[in-house]
Design an enzyme around this catalytic site. Structure first.
Site, PDB file in Angstrom:
ATOM      1  N   ASP A  80       0.878  -1.172   0.000  1.00  0.00           N
ATOM      2  CA  ASP A  80       0.000   0.000   0.000  1.00  0.00           C
ATOM      3  C   ASP A  80       0.912   1.217   0.000  1.00  0.00           C
ATOM      4  OD1 ASP A  80      -1.929  -1.921   0.381  1.00  0.00           O
ATOM      5  OD2 ASP A  80      -2.702  -1.107   2.257  1.00  0.00           O
ATOM      6  N   HIS A 138       4.484  -7.851  -0.370  1.00  0.00           N
ATOM      7  CA  HIS A 138       4.043  -9.112  -0.954  1.00  0.00           C
ATOM      8  C   HIS A 138       4.654  -9.303  -2.337  1.00  0.00           C
ATOM      9  CE1 HIS A 138       0.719  -9.822   2.026  1.00  0.00           C
ATOM     10  NE2 HIS A 138       0.943  -8.530   2.216  1.00  0.00           N
ATOM     11  N   SER A 240       8.704   3.183   4.435  1.00  0.00           N
ATOM     12  CA  SER A 240       9.914   3.353   3.637  1.00  0.00           C
ATOM     13  C   SER A 240       9.548   3.314   2.152  1.00  0.00           C
ATOM     14  CB  SER A 240      10.965   2.304   3.983  1.00  0.00           C
ATOM     15  OG  SER A 240      12.220   2.715   3.495  1.00  0.00           O
TER      16      SER A 240
END
Length: 273
Positions: A80, A138, A240
């Protein structure tokens, strides 16, 4: 004292605070305060009071797995995030943000010149995770991981304000580089970039990598390490950046600069043939 040392010490100190489990009453107050301050959307996660430390809240897992229902050749967002920049490399140059170029050759230390040449003029995407975002990453497509390179470095902030004023930010910061192939042998790289207050960048398949601790460049090679699209492969402790770089003429991008994306949506597609 050098700025590099100061930022790393600050990040380690914050990491210790964030990993500490306070008395449940105090921890509940800390968690709820952080959620309100950062305006976290907790609709897909457990209630803030259920996390035993700030790190557990930062690295929270989804309560329900997101459904990924797209074509086999699609590349999903691993996180995200905000797309700070994306597009085609100009030879070996790419943008950390508009007006701030840096070199792929400097970013991808310890990668062979032959493989870097395959990336030149290819496509790239920068994913910026703010402290309010879901911090797990992911697998973007079915992929073979051939190499992981840990490059120690500084821990400058990677927020938009700092991206606009600090030249070569991604090149100077600590990072972990993954050299990958898709099922058809297309080469691409996933670069995890550290930042101020990122205590660790964790890889689920490589426990030997200890970010913000090990001072030496380390290279790990793998014979037959395959990961499936959507599978968890690690997490940031705080927000990050991830940079993805693709072999020349191998993908079509499906996003543009300043798009907000969520893990699981299509951001690019491998070209057929």
């Amino acid at each position: 004292m050098k700025k590099r040392v100061i930022t790393n010490i600050v990040s380690r100190s914050f990491g210790k605070f964030a990993s500490h489990r306070f008395h449940p009453v105090l921890q509940k107050f800390i968690n709820i305060s952080y959620v309100k301050l950062m305006k976290l959307d907790m609709s897909e996660f457990k209630k803030p009071k259920e996390y035993r430390s700030l790190n557990e809240l930062f690295t929270r897992s989804l309560v329900k797995k997101r459904v990924i229902d797209i074509a086999d050749e699609s590349i999903i967002s691993p996180v995200d995030s905000l797309i700070t920049e994306c597009g085609r490399l100009e030879s070996d140059r790419l943008l950390q943000i508009k007006g701030m170029e840096y070199s792929v050759k400097e970013l991808l230390k310890e990668i062979s010149a032959q493989n870097i040449n395959r990336i030149l003029d290819g496509e790239y995407i920068n994913f910026y995770l703010s402290p309010r975002d879901y911090h797990r990453y992911h697998v973007p497509c079915d992929m073979q991981v051939r190499k992981a390179v840990h490059i120690p470095g500084r821990l400058y902030p990677v927020n938009l304000r700092f991206l606009k004023k600090k030249l070569n930010l991604f090149v100077e910061n600590e990072r972990v580089i993954l050299e990958c192939l898709n099922k058809e042998g297309v080469l691409f790289y996933i670069v995890l970039v550290g930042a101020l207050n990122v205590g660790e960048m964790v890889l689920t398949f490589e426990e030997r990598i200890r970010t913000n601790l090990d001072p030496d460049i380390k290279v790990y090679e793998y014979e037959d390490l395959w990961l499936k699209r959507g599978e968890l492969f690690g997490y940031f402790k705080m927000g990050s950046t991830i940079v993805m770089l693709f072999e020349k003429e191998s993908v079509e991008l499906r996003v543009k600069s300043k798009d907000r994306v969520k893990y699981g949506i299509e951001v690019a597609k491998f070209k057929k043939g």
